[in-house]
Scaffold this motif. Sequence first.
Motif, PDB file in Angstrom:
ATOM      1  N   GLU A   8       0.828  -1.069  -0.374  1.00 21.23           N
ATOM      2  CA  GLU A   8      -0.383  -0.539  -0.355  1.00 21.23           C
ATOM      3  C   GLU A   8       1.369   1.519  -0.044  1.00 21.23           C
ATOM      4  OE1 GLU A   8      -2.612   0.167   3.363  1.00 21.23           O
ATOM      5  OE2 GLU A   8      -3.629  -2.312   2.628  1.00 21.23           O
ATOM      6  N   CYS A  10       0.870   5.259  -0.323  1.00 25.19           N
ATOM      7  CA  CYS A  10       0.110   7.203  -0.537  1.00 25.19           C
ATOM      8  C   CYS A  10       1.394   8.029  -0.718  1.00 25.19           C
ATOM      9  CB  CYS A  10      -0.417   7.687   0.697  1.00 25.19           C
ATOM     10  SG  CYS A  10      -1.582   6.000   1.483  1.00 25.19           S
ATOM     11  N   TYR A  11       0.536   9.169  -1.276  1.00 21.39           N
ATOM     12  CA  TYR A  11       1.056  10.356  -1.414  1.00 21.39           C
ATOM     13  C   TYR A  11       0.564  11.321  -0.438  1.00 21.39           C
ATOM     14  CZ  TYR A  11       3.582   8.878  -6.196  1.00 21.39           C
ATOM     15  OH  TYR A  11       3.710   7.921  -7.105  1.00 21.39           O
ATOM     16  N   GLY A  12       1.026  11.516   0.482  1.00 21.38           N
ATOM     17  CA  GLY A  12       0.201  12.482   1.791  1.00 21.38           C
ATOM     18  C   GLY A  12      -1.182  11.679   1.732  1.00 21.38           C
ATOM     19  N   LEU A  13      -2.215  12.494   1.976  1.00 21.22           N
ATOM     20  CA  LEU A  13      -3.243  11.858   2.681  1.00 21.22           C
ATOM     21  C   LEU A  13      -3.955  10.455   1.076  1.00 21.22           C
ATOM     22  CD1 LEU A  13      -5.160  14.288   4.284  1.00 21.22           C
ATOM     23  CD2 LEU A  13      -3.634  12.370   5.383  1.00 21.22           C
ATOM     24  N   SER A  14      -3.288  11.102  -0.237  1.00 22.73           N
ATOM     25  CA  SER A  14      -3.953  10.218  -0.855  1.00 22.73           C
ATOM     26  C   SER A  14      -3.842   8.657  -1.159  1.00 22.73           C
ATOM     27  CB  SER A  14      -4.050  11.185  -2.358  1.00 22.73           C
ATOM     28  OG  SER A  14      -4.132  10.569  -3.339  1.00 22.73           O
ATOM     29  N   GLN A  15      -4.474   8.048  -1.016  1.00 24.26           N
ATOM     30  CA  GLN A  15      -3.982   6.556  -1.842  1.00 24.26           C
ATOM     31  C   GLN A  15      -3.614   6.597  -2.813  1.00 24.26           C
ATOM     32  OE1 GLN A  15      -5.230   3.128   1.507  1.00 24.26           O
ATOM     33  NE2 GLN A  15      -4.263   1.568   0.317  1.00 24.26           N
ATOM     34  N   ARG A  54       3.582   2.325   2.249  1.00 24.02           N
ATOM     35  CA  ARG A  54       3.547   1.903   4.010  1.00 24.02           C
ATOM     36  C   ARG A  54       3.451   0.962   4.561  1.00 24.02           C
ATOM     37  NH1 ARG A  54      -2.313   5.026   4.582  1.00 24.02           N
ATOM     38  NH2 ARG A  54      -3.238   3.288   4.027  1.00 24.02           N
TER      39      ARG A  54
END
Length: 233
Positions: A8, A10-15, A54
Amino acid sequence: MLQVEEIETCYGLSQVLFGLSLSIAAGEMVSLMGRNGMGKTTTIRSIMGLTPARAGAIRFGGRDVRRLASFRIAQLGIGLVPEGRQIFPNLTVRENLVAAASNRLQSPDPWTLDKIHALFPRLAERGANMGNTLSGGEQQMLAIGRALMTNPRLLILDEATEGLAPLIREEIWNCLSMLKAKGQSILVIDKNVEHLTRICDRHTIIERGRTVWSGTSEQLMAAPDLQHRYLGI
């Protein structure tokens, strides 16, 4: 050789990736396919540690590399030909090739400048030219040559022939066929299903950050509905 399990990212809060998995055996050529924006480049960035996953596992040669720095992962034997080529514009062609050259894994038949020139004669002709003066096709040849000069166990190409003229595309595909015949392990991203099914052993298709199909060239060619569903425009 490479095992990516349920990662999994992510870019910041965007998965972007949701439990994505794929694998590559030694000497195998595998494609990663999917429409634009489905997470292909993010998968490569996760493997290389550029955008660390992550969760999940990434193993190369049996070693967990998910938390390693990018340069450590490269040193273990992964050579990347990134999307957009990203050659050094202010270095000459020769300097680009030798800048990261190494044989850390002690290959008995390593790539050398002469061998790269034999593979891509145009690079020999352009040896003194600055990187930013090359055509797109020449830059792609240079990016492949630069990666090979690290003598990688696994070669990864992100958008291998995107934006190239037809003759240059054929040259790149011929190069990849030759590398596969030499036993080079390869992970390739490209949109040309015909060429990919002709030279790759297996294929992984992703949709919205998830692995939705994995199989052989024969299985993919026998499933036009699958191609239309996940690869068609």
